[in-house]
Write an enzyme that holds these catalytic residues in place. Structure first.
Site, PDB file in Angstrom:
ATOM      1  N   GLU A  62     -66.391   6.412 100.057  1.00 39.99           N
ATOM      2  CA  GLU A  62     -66.406   5.195  99.227  1.00 39.99           C
ATOM      3  C   GLU A  62     -67.234   4.085  99.867  1.00 39.99           C
ATOM      4  OE1 GLU A  62     -62.913   3.757  97.320  1.00 39.99           O
ATOM      5  OE2 GLU A  62     -62.093   5.764  97.006  1.00 39.99           O
ATOM      6  N   GLU A  93     -78.624  -1.466  90.297  1.00 38.67           N
ATOM      7  CA  GLU A  93     -77.441  -0.683  89.954  1.00 38.67           C
ATOM      8  C   GLU A  93     -77.087   0.298  91.064  1.00 38.67           C
ATOM      9  OE1 GLU A  93     -77.953  -0.491  85.096  1.00 38.67           O
ATOM     10  OE2 GLU A  93     -79.044   0.941  86.359  1.00 38.67           O
ATOM     11  N   HIS A 140     -66.001  13.955  99.315  1.00 40.23           N
ATOM     12  CA  HIS A 140     -64.972  13.260  98.542  1.00 40.23           C
ATOM     13  C   HIS A 140     -64.795  14.047  97.248  1.00 40.23           C
ATOM     14  CE1 HIS A 140     -63.449   9.049  97.063  1.00 40.23           C
ATOM     15  NE2 HIS A 140     -62.511   9.971  97.063  1.00 40.23           N
ATOM     16  N   ASP A 169     -61.886  13.711 101.880  1.00 42.48           N
ATOM     17  CA  ASP A 169     -60.833  13.123 101.063  1.00 42.48           C
ATOM     18  C   ASP A 169     -60.606  14.137  99.952  1.00 42.48           C
ATOM     19  OD1 ASP A 169     -59.252  11.825  99.243  1.00 42.48           O
ATOM     20  OD2 ASP A 169     -60.325   9.926  99.335  1.00 42.48           O
ATOM     21  N   ASN A 182     -58.035  14.547  97.925  1.00 43.46           N
ATOM     22  CA  ASN A 182     -57.245  14.147  96.767  1.00 43.46           C
ATOM     23  C   ASN A 182     -56.197  15.187  96.408  1.00 43.46           C
ATOM     24  OD1 ASN A 182     -58.218  11.565  95.973  1.00 43.46           O
ATOM     25  ND2 ASN A 182     -60.131  12.547  95.437  1.00 43.46           N
ATOM     26  N   ASN A 197     -52.508   7.785 102.630  1.00 40.63           N
ATOM     27  CA  ASN A 197     -52.745   6.895 101.501  1.00 40.63           C
ATOM     28  C   ASN A 197     -51.414   6.238 101.155  1.00 40.63           C
ATOM     29  OD1 ASN A 197     -53.388   7.331  97.993  1.00 40.63           O
ATOM     30  ND2 ASN A 197     -54.004   5.642  99.286  1.00 40.63           N
ATOM     31  N   PHE A 244     -48.139   5.695  95.087  1.00 35.23           N
ATOM     32  CA  PHE A 244     -48.448   6.986  95.697  1.00 35.23           C
ATOM     33  C   PHE A 244     -48.497   6.834  97.208  1.00 35.23           C
ATOM     34  CE2 PHE A 244     -51.350  10.314  97.162  1.00 35.23           C
ATOM     35  CZ  PHE A 244     -50.785  11.428  96.555  1.00 35.23           C
TER      36      PHE A 244
END
Length: 779
Positions: free
Chosen positions: A479, A515, A587, A654, A656, A712, A717
């Protein structure tokens, strides 16, 4: 946080609030540490008849028993949540204007609730039923007698203060013994519904499915429903022994961490009741045994003789309603801040003069009842003018910073020594960390975080302090947007002897430079004095998918190729010994509804990494090395037949997903069958025909002690989803940085906060290269 916070393809501009430098001494903290929440929906309005809602379940109490009725489970529903959607506004009590009904579940009137005169309402001592919701069966009858207001002060009759008065009168009317429970029982008898119906959990709409999922190790269970589950014990690592479940994990959207991504089915025992009514029975103290009922969502101790709420109240973390009206309270314990699910805290008619700063932790609070207390005029005026949420925000942003947590302690795993036969070998440290992209850290998503602590200028400096204090040899970050890497992290870390590489998500290729600067991705830093970069590459999952001719199914096009997750790879060489190591950082997609996509992504990643490792191993050995290493035998010569499996390999990710999930098991065990239920009904060519397989022989750095308790930490969570995988054949873990102090965690709502700048914490491990069996003398 987990996943791509920006999976919709749009970058979310950070609305982090006004800039603060933060309290003195906070920026320099080196404490280690890090999704937020969804406020509960308002309870139903009173029925038009003036009685409470007919369904007693909405009051949180069990109906009386009726024979010949079967049990009907209650299914909760969370499907109102969407990815990257900002948290819905807190449920507000509607302004009582022109005779409209305020949205309070505990009172109602067929004629409308008004402050002015009128017949039949029983309000403010008028004639009529004074019981619950205008019903006099269990309340004061005739003159509407309830607890008298105390310490009344003249306040401007704002719409918000009018609501405060209405709510106060409703609570005062509930002064008879067990008023709510008796009212709920009567309502049950009037409904003709089975008495064994599972009581609905009024806080289900505010507690994401991910909290419940954690009770079952984050796996998807079938053939059952779970109406409520207690908050996980953060001091206990989730049990991984349940092998009868689907190994997939439900994780909240990293960009909106308090919102569950989708409803999930769960099974398990349900509690028979959720409300506890001890009102009106002249209690002087609360027994500690009450605090063992951690599942309850409503506690009524109104109209008693309590002089204090015990600190143990903080254990009831599922409470959404706490009514302590008409007692003898003079203060509220600091532990009230642990009840972060509270939406109503009713303290009417006590002797409270001020509120603890921990009120700022009650980010879901909609109604704070203070009428009838000699409370500070500034606090009273704040509620009257701006409402409860403004008061909570005031305490949140202006309260003193809590004591820093103790430093995380190292956990020894293996002896940090070489074997005589292999001679001296390289020792190095690796850190992986999801730093929470600034564009995802908005005040709407992290309402419990002080504005100054959420401000990117504060967070980025704290993150840099963490990295420089850790001084890891290899740093993998997720991130990290383009601008943060190029304009801040790279220049800052270069001053500390690092070099690095960064790649944004695939979408950046289609954007303008302005952007692109906001697109997050992954980066790897390494200490230049220790490593020499040989090559760096990016693995774009969408590009790899489109190149697989044998996997061009509809599911591949519609589900996998639309996710632009990536992995960054750095091929490094130790300058001293000439040994090599391949480091990857990735990620993985976050949403459990796409757990098939997670499997496909991790399968493609391992295929690409095995190819890169084999190519890297074919390079000739360096001529520059220190003879002090490997007994003077020179750098290792990696065997072609091994295809790079004899070369050290580190994967920071990461994921998840929890340990025990399909993707975790695939990395750890090396295979997944083609009919694994995480593929669901989707088709991915050879993946769903033959299964997934890799030969890297990977293991998590923390597997020896059952993984971290959490990486996390948010109200919605709390679990471990970040990992460092390594190849035990040629590397050994010597130590790992341990967990965040549990006592500290018990006193905070979630990360980020003043001490932890991300909602994740770093995973940090030390490794030592094992002696290579194929070392050859360099000529």
């Amino acid at each position: 946080m987990y996943y791509h916070h920006g999976s919709t393809g749009q970058s979310v501009a950070g609305g982090a609030g006004k800039l603060h430098d933060g309290p003195p001494g906070v920026n320099g903290q080196s404490g280690w540490g890090r999704h937020p929440f969804q406020p509960s929906n308002p309870l139903p309005l009173p029925s038009s008849s003036g009685f409470p809602p007919n369904d007693p379940r909405m009051l949180g109490f069990p109906p009386p028993h009726h024979a010949n009725h079967s049990h009907q489970p209650h299914h909760s529903n969370h499907n109102q949540f969407n990815h990257h959607q900002q948290h819905s506004n807190h449920p507000h009590v509607g302004h009582h204007v022109n005779g409209s009904h305020p949205s309070h579940p505990s009172f109602g009137s067929g004629n409308g609730l008004h402050l002015g005169g009128g017949q039949g309402g029983g309000m403010f001592g008028q004639n009529g039923a004074g019981g619950f919701g205008g019903m006099g069966a269990f309340g004061a009858v005739g003159n509407g007698q309830g607890s008298p207001p105390r310490n009344e002060r003249d306040m401007p009759m704002t719409a918000l203060w009018q609501q405060q008065l209405l709510r106060a009168e409703s609570s005062r009317a509930a002064n008879s013994p067990h008023h709510r429970a008796r009212t709920a029982a009567m309502a049950s008898r009037m409904t003709n519904k089975p008495s064994t119906v599972t009581i609905a959990n009024p806080s289900d709409s505010g507690r994401p499915a991910s909290v419940v999922n954690l009770q079952t190790n984050g796996v998807h269970k079938k053939n059952g429903s779970l109406s409520i589950a207690p908050l996980p014990d953060r001091s206990v690592t989730p049990d991984l022994s349940d092998t009868a479940t689907t190994p997939g994990v439900s994780v909240v959207d990293p960009s909106n961490p308090g919102v569950a991504p989708a409803p999930t089915e769960n099974e398990g025992p349900s509690e028979p009741w959720y409300g506890l009514d001890l009102g009106g029975i002249h209690l002087k103290t609360l027994s500690p045994a009450i605090f063992a009922f951690a599942h309850i969502t409503a506690l009524y101790v109104n109209h008693n003789n309590l002089t204090a709420l015990p600190p143990g109240i903080g254990r009831l973390r599922h409470l959404t309603i706490l009514d302590a009206t008409a007692n003898e309270l003079t203060a509220i314990p600091a532990e009230i801040g642990c009840l972060f699910n509270l939406t109503e805290l009713l303290l009417f008619d006590n002797h409270i003069t001020t509120l603890p700063s921990e009120v700022g932790m009650l980010f879901k609070l909609v109604t704070l009842g203070i009428e009838g207390n000699p409370i500070e005029e500034r606090l009273r005026k704040m509620i009257a003018d701006d409402g409860t949420e403004a008061l909570v925000a005031h305490f949140r942003d202006n309260s003193p910073v809590t004591t820093s947590p103790p430093e995380r302690q190292w956990v020894d795993v293996d002896a940090d020594i070489d074997s005589p036969s292999s001679g001296k070998q390289e020792s190095f440290t690796v850190l992986t960390y999801n730093i929470l992209c600034s564009h995802f850290a908005t005040t709407a998503m992290y309402k419990y975080t002080p504005n100054w602590a959420l401000d990117w200028n504060y967070r980025k400096q704290t993150i840099l302090n963490e990295l420089t204090n850790a001084s890891a040899d290899v740093v993998c970050l997720q991130e990290v947007d383009v601008a943060t890497y190029s304009e801040y992290l790279l220049p800052a870390l270069q001053e500390h002897g690092y070099e690095g590489t960064h790649y944004p998500r695939s979408r950046a290729k289609t954007m303008t430079p302005e952007e692109q600067a906001k697109v997050d991705g992954c980066c790897i830093f390494w200490k230049a004095e220790k490593f020499r970069l040989i090559e760096h590459q990016v693995v774009e999952f969408a590009r790899v998918a489109i190149q697989k001719m044998d996997m061009r199914t509809d599911d591949m096009f519609n589900r996998v190729m639309s996710r632009d997750n990536i992995a960054v790879v750095a091929m490094l060489e130790f300058k001293a010994s000439g040994a090599r190591i391949l480091v990857a950082n990735s990620h993985i997609y976050w949403d459990h509804r796409f757990r098939d996509v997670k499997l496909v992504q991790i399968g493609m990643l391992m295929e690409e990494l095995e190819k890169l490792t084999a190519q890297f191993a074919l390079l000739g050995p360096t001529k520059s090395f220190d003879s002090e290493y490997a007994n003077g035998m020179g750098p290792p010569a990696y065997e072609k037949a091994e295809e790079g499996r004899d070369m050290p390999f580190i994967l920071c990710v990461d994921l998840n997903s929890l340990s025990g999930s399909a993707v975790y098991d695939f990395l750890s065990n090396g295979d997944i069958p083609p009919d694994h239920e995480d593929f669901m009904t989707h088709r991915y060519g050879p993946y769903t025909a033959k299964g997934l397989e890799h030969k890297a022989d990977l293991k998590s750095a923390c597997a020896s002690f059952g993984e971290m308790k959490m990486t996390n930490f948010t109200p919605a969570f709390t679990a471990t989803i970040d990992y460092i995988f390594y190849t035990p054949r040629n590397l050994k873990v010597t130590s790992v940085l341990g967990d965040v102090d549990q006592t500290y965690l018990d006193k905070v709502v979630g990360f980020p906060n003043a001490h932890f700048p991300s909602d994740h914490i770093p995973v940090y491990a030390q490794f030592r290269v094992r002696g290579h069996p194929s070392i050859k003398k360099y000529d």
